[in-house]
Design an enzyme around this catalytic site. Structure first.
Site, PDB file in Angstrom:
ATOM      1  N   PRO A   1       0.829  -1.214   0.000  1.00  0.00           N
ATOM      2  CA  PRO A   1       0.000   0.000   0.000  1.00  0.00           C
ATOM      3  C   PRO A   1       0.861   1.261   0.000  1.00  0.00           C
ATOM      4  CG  PRO A   1      -0.099  -1.123   2.143  1.00  0.00           C
ATOM      5  CD  PRO A   1       0.702  -2.000   1.230  1.00  0.00           C
ATOM      6  N   ASP A   2       0.350   2.343  -0.611  1.00  0.00           N
ATOM      7  CA  ASP A   2       1.055   3.619  -0.504  1.00  0.00           C
ATOM      8  C   ASP A   2       0.651   4.283   0.805  1.00  0.00           C
ATOM      9  OD1 ASP A   2      -1.446   4.664  -1.001  1.00  0.00           O
ATOM     10  OD2 ASP A   2      -0.993   5.456  -2.977  1.00  0.00           O
ATOM     11  N   PHE A   3       1.008   5.544   1.010  1.00  0.00           N
ATOM     12  CA  PHE A   3       0.623   6.248   2.234  1.00  0.00           C
ATOM     13  C   PHE A   3      -0.768   6.855   2.121  1.00  0.00           C
ATOM     14  CE2 PHE A   3       4.967   7.657   4.194  1.00  0.00           C
ATOM     15  CZ  PHE A   3       5.107   6.407   4.737  1.00  0.00           C
ATOM     16  N   ARG A   4      -0.954   7.599   1.004  1.00  0.00           N
ATOM     17  CA  ARG A   4      -2.031   8.586   1.031  1.00  0.00           C
ATOM     18  C   ARG A   4      -3.253   8.281   0.179  1.00  0.00           C
ATOM     19  NH1 ARG A   4       2.842  10.844   1.467  1.00  0.00           N
ATOM     20  NH2 ARG A   4       3.217  12.037   3.376  1.00  0.00           N
TER      21      ARG A   4
ATOM     22  N   GLN B   1      11.706   7.254  -3.607  1.00  0.00           N
ATOM     23  CA  GLN B   1      11.345   7.534  -2.210  1.00  0.00           C
ATOM     24  C   GLN B   1      11.016   6.232  -1.502  1.00  0.00           C
ATOM     25  OE1 GLN B   1       8.547  11.219  -2.042  1.00  0.00           O
ATOM     26  NE2 GLN B   1       8.358  10.359  -4.072  1.00  0.00           N
ATOM     27  N   ASN B   2      10.970   5.142  -2.280  1.00  0.00           N
ATOM     28  CA  ASN B   2      10.508   3.879  -1.708  1.00  0.00           C
ATOM     29  C   ASN B   2      11.606   3.193  -0.906  1.00  0.00           C
ATOM     30  OD1 ASN B   2       8.136   4.424  -2.933  1.00  0.00           O
ATOM     31  ND2 ASN B   2       8.465   3.065  -4.677  1.00  0.00           N
ATOM     32  N   ILE B   3      11.143   2.437   0.072  1.00  0.00           N
ATOM     33  CA  ILE B   3      12.071   1.742   0.965  1.00  0.00           C
ATOM     34  C   ILE B   3      11.951   0.238   0.751  1.00  0.00           C
ATOM     35  CG2 ILE B   3      12.073   3.550   2.720  1.00  0.00           C
ATOM     36  CD1 ILE B   3       9.854   2.006   4.171  1.00  0.00           C
ATOM     37  N   ASP B   4      11.237  -0.154  -0.306  1.00  0.00           N
ATOM     38  CA  ASP B   4      10.930  -1.578  -0.497  1.00  0.00           C
ATOM     39  C   ASP B   4      12.014  -2.336  -1.250  1.00  0.00           C
ATOM     40  OD1 ASP B   4      10.523  -0.785  -3.186  1.00  0.00           O
ATOM     41  OD2 ASP B   4       8.375  -0.522  -2.873  1.00  0.00           O
TER      42      ASP B   4
ATOM     43  N   HIS C   1      15.123   8.054   0.599  1.00  0.00           N
ATOM     44  CA  HIS C   1      14.686   7.882   1.982  1.00  0.00           C
ATOM     45  C   HIS C   1      15.281   6.620   2.604  1.00  0.00           C
ATOM     46  CE1 HIS C   1      10.947  10.543   0.956  1.00  0.00           C
ATOM     47  NE2 HIS C   1      12.069  11.216   1.027  1.00  0.00           N
TER      48      HIS C   1
ATOM     49  N   CYS D   1      22.695   1.608  14.538  1.00  0.00           N
ATOM     50  CA  CYS D   1      22.269   2.004  15.874  1.00  0.00           C
ATOM     51  C   CYS D   1      21.903   3.489  15.846  1.00  0.00           C
ATOM     52  CB  CYS D   1      23.426   1.749  16.841  1.00  0.00           C
ATOM     53  SG  CYS D   1      23.148   2.520  18.454  1.00  0.00           S
TER      54      CYS D   1
ATOM     55  N   CYS E   1      24.845   5.278  18.251  1.00  0.00           N
ATOM     56  CA  CYS E   1      26.269   5.372  17.897  1.00  0.00           C
ATOM     57  C   CYS E   1      26.533   5.076  16.423  1.00  0.00           C
ATOM     58  CB  CYS E   1      27.107   4.436  18.774  1.00  0.00           C
ATOM     59  SG  CYS E   1      26.948   2.705  18.309  1.00  0.00           S
TER      60      CYS E   1
ATOM     61  N   CYS F   1      26.537  -0.197  22.389  1.00  0.00           N
ATOM     62  CA  CYS F   1      26.017   0.806  23.328  1.00  0.00           C
ATOM     63  C   CYS F   1      24.575   0.550  23.748  1.00  0.00           C
ATOM     64  CB  CYS F   1      26.147   2.207  22.718  1.00  0.00           C
ATOM     65  SG  CYS F   1      24.880   2.566  21.490  1.00  0.00           S
TER      66      CYS F   1
ATOM     67  N   LEU G   1      -1.876   8.569 -10.709  1.00  0.00           N
ATOM     68  CA  LEU G   1      -3.347   8.548 -10.670  1.00  0.00           C
ATOM     69  C   LEU G   1      -3.918   9.960 -10.550  1.00  0.00           C
ATOM     70  CD1 LEU G   1      -4.089   5.468  -8.364  1.00  0.00           C
ATOM     71  CD2 LEU G   1      -4.270   5.629 -10.852  1.00  0.00           C
TER      72      LEU G   1
HETATM   73  P1  CNA Z   1       2.027   8.736  -1.350  1.00  0.00           P
HETATM   74  O1  CNA Z   1       1.965  10.068  -0.711  1.00  0.00           O
HETATM   75  O2  CNA Z   1       1.247   7.632  -0.719  1.00  0.00           O
HETATM   76  O3  CNA Z   1       1.549   8.935  -2.864  1.00  0.00           O
HETATM   77  C1  CNA Z   1       1.392   7.872  -3.756  1.00  0.00           C
HETATM   78  C2  CNA Z   1       0.929   8.438  -5.081  1.00  0.00           C
HETATM   79  O4  CNA Z   1       0.887   7.397  -6.030  1.00  0.00           O
HETATM   80  C3  CNA Z   1      -0.466   9.055  -5.032  1.00  0.00           C
HETATM   81  O5  CNA Z   1      -0.449  10.276  -5.742  1.00  0.00           O
HETATM   82  C4  CNA Z   1      -1.338   8.020  -5.745  1.00  0.00           C
HETATM   83  O6  CNA Z   1      -2.417   8.609  -6.441  1.00  0.00           O
HETATM   84  C5  CNA Z   1      -0.355   7.422  -6.704  1.00  0.00           C
HETATM   85  N1  CNA Z   1      -0.625   6.039  -7.085  1.00  0.00           N
HETATM   86  C6  CNA Z   1      -1.048   5.012  -6.309  1.00  0.00           C
HETATM   87  N2  CNA Z   1      -1.120   3.874  -7.023  1.00  0.00           N
HETATM   88  C7  CNA Z   1      -0.712   4.198  -8.283  1.00  0.00           C
HETATM   89  C8  CNA Z   1      -0.549   3.455  -9.484  1.00  0.00           C
HETATM   90  N3  CNA Z   1      -0.821   2.146  -9.555  1.00  0.00           N
HETATM   91  N4  CNA Z   1      -0.082   4.107 -10.576  1.00  0.00           N
HETATM   92  C9  CNA Z   1       0.184   5.435 -10.550  1.00  0.00           C
HETATM   93  N5  CNA Z   1       0.031   6.190  -9.445  1.00  0.00           N
HETATM   94  C10 CNA Z   1      -0.386   5.576  -8.320  1.00  0.00           C
HETATM   95  O7  CNA Z   1       3.542   8.227  -1.491  1.00  0.00           O
HETATM   96  P2  CNA Z   1       4.846   9.058  -1.884  1.00  0.00           P
HETATM   97  O8  CNA Z   1       5.824   8.070  -2.372  1.00  0.00           O
HETATM   98  O9  CNA Z   1       4.542  10.235  -2.706  1.00  0.00           O
HETATM   99  O10 CNA Z   1       5.283   9.601  -0.442  1.00  0.00           O
HETATM  100  C11 CNA Z   1       6.568   9.497  -0.021  1.00  0.00           C
HETATM  101  C12 CNA Z   1       6.726   8.525   1.143  1.00  0.00           C
HETATM  102  C13 CNA Z   1       5.937   7.266   0.990  1.00  0.00           C
HETATM  103  C14 CNA Z   1       8.135   8.038   1.169  1.00  0.00           C
HETATM  104  O11 CNA Z   1       8.761   8.492   2.315  1.00  0.00           O
HETATM  105  C15 CNA Z   1       8.102   6.510   1.148  1.00  0.00           C
HETATM  106  O12 CNA Z   1       9.090   5.947   1.954  1.00  0.00           O
HETATM  107  C16 CNA Z   1       6.763   6.170   1.625  1.00  0.00           C
HETATM  108  N6  CNA Z   1       6.213   4.846   1.265  1.00  0.00           N
HETATM  109  C17 CNA Z   1       6.954   3.930   0.593  1.00  0.00           C
HETATM  110  C18 CNA Z   1       6.416   2.693   0.282  1.00  0.00           C
HETATM  111  C19 CNA Z   1       7.269   1.706  -0.456  1.00  0.00           C
HETATM  112  O13 CNA Z   1       8.466   1.641  -0.228  1.00  0.00           O
HETATM  113  N7  CNA Z   1       6.692   0.941  -1.380  1.00  0.00           N
HETATM  114  C20 CNA Z   1       5.097   2.386   0.634  1.00  0.00           C
HETATM  115  C21 CNA Z   1       4.351   3.355   1.335  1.00  0.00           C
HETATM  116  C22 CNA Z   1       4.923   4.581   1.643  1.00  0.00           C
END
Ligand code: CNA
Length: 287
Positions: free
Chosen positions: A45-48, A118-121, A138, A146, A149, A176, A242
């Site tokens: 899942p994404d964040f928002r 920005q992803n950590i996956d 990120h 740690c 330290c 530590c 999206l």
């Molecule tokens: P966000 O704020 O959740 O935004 C995601 C964006 O992607 C939104 O604009 C959505 O509309 C859009 N979206 C979702 N699904 C799709 C799709 N299939 N195709 C096209 N667009 C899509 O996440 P951001 O990355 O902008 O925010 C940054 C944060 C989220 C970073 O610090 C990450 O570490 C963090 N994050 C990472 C992961 C991961 O590593 N996979 C998962 C969740 C959050």
């Protein structure tokens, strides 16, 4: 009117434009700026995104506020919610998406400048992108340290702790006794210097023979969200998302190419526009 719209099909004009620019100039390379939306198709899942995003689904973690799960001060007091989330997100549970493999194909074809994620996956790594091309802005689960330290801590050991997720048995520094945390940049922490240094270097190259493709990000986390603003005016920018976000919304440029839709679909169309279908198929079958 509805019939005509249905017949017209999805609007791929931005994707065709991207293809045309790259086909016209074989020297043109791509910088990708990506976020959580390129990994939602993998099951992360994404964040928002309302409803499915992590921020709407954190009740079970009992957090004072959603961002607390990635807040360094909160983590020091209570690492448990982060452990629960990390267990879900831990690398190895997910496969890269078509957008990840598109970036890999740009690498293989010698047309990639860089991927800023920005992803950590770590799915960029899983898709076979080489270190020199990836900037994990990120950080990621790829290393642990740690928080007191900075001593490194092995990934295998940390994984065992995360997967066991026993309350009160958190990974601690052997020297530590500070808490161990993956090198993921939390709110309140600095981004790695390699992010700033590499971007500065790439910026100097961008004004000629480059295109910047932003995908799957709401462009709401700074400083990453400022990168599209810094792209020279002469360099074409594209957004595959999206929703229209960030500088593409607040400061649109006439030359912006915007595909409002899924990154996976965009990847397929770009592959077709470039005539790379066979190489793409082979890559998807191999992996
Ligand atoms: P966000 O704020 O959740 O935004 C995601 C964006 O992607 C939104 O604009 C959505 O509309 C859009 N979206 C979702 N699904 C799709 C799709 N299939 N195709 C096209 N667009 C899509 O996440 P951001 O990355 O902008 O925010 C940054 C944060 C989220 C970073 O610090 C990450 O570490 C963090 N994050 C990472 C992961 C991961 O590593 N996979 C998962 C969740 C959050």
């Amino acid at each position: 009117v509805l019939n005509i719209l249905a017949m017209a099909g999805p609007d791929y004009s931005a994707l065709k434009q991207i293809g045309a620019i790259l086909n016209k100039n074989p020297k043109c390379k791509v910088v990708f700026l990506v976020g959580a939306g390129v990994s939602t198709a993998c099951g992360i899942p994404d964040f928002r995104t309302p409803g499915t995003g992590l921020y709407d689904n954190l009740e079970k973690l009992n957090l004072p506020f959603a961002e607390a799960v990635f807040d360094i001060e909160y983590f020091e007091k209570n690492p448990q919610p982060f452990y629960a989330l990390a267990k879900e997100l831990y690398p190895g549970n997910f496969q890269p998406s078509k957008l990840h493999y598109l970036m890999r194909l740009f690498q293989d074809k010698g047309r990639l400048r860089r991927v800023y994620t920005q992803n950590i996956d770590t799915l960029e790594r899983a898709a076979g992108l080489r270190d020199e091309f990836i900037i994990e802005a990120h950080g990621s689960f790829h290393a642990n340290h740690c928080i007191k330290c900075d001593k490194q801590y092995s990934m295998d050991k940390f994984k065992t702790k995360i997967l066991a997720e026993k309350p009160d048995d958190f990974a601690k520094c052997e020297s530590c006794k500070g808490l161990i945390k993956p090198k993921i940049v939390f709110f309140g922490e600095n981004l790695p210097s390699v992010f700033f240094d590499t971007w500065d270097g790439d910026l100097e190259l961008l004004s000629k023979d480059h295109i910047v493709i932003v995908a799957g990000t709401s462009l709401s986390v700074y400083p990453f969200a400022a990168l599209p603003t810094e792209v020279p005016k002469a360099t074409p920018r594209a957004l595959l998302n999206l929703q229209v976000a960030g500088d593409f919304k607040s400061n649109p440029r006439k030359s912006d190419m915007i595909f409002k839709g899924e990154a996976e679909e965009a990847a397929e169309v770009i592959v077709q526009e470039l005539g790379w279908e066979d190489a793409f198929e082979t890559l998807l079958e191999q992996e």
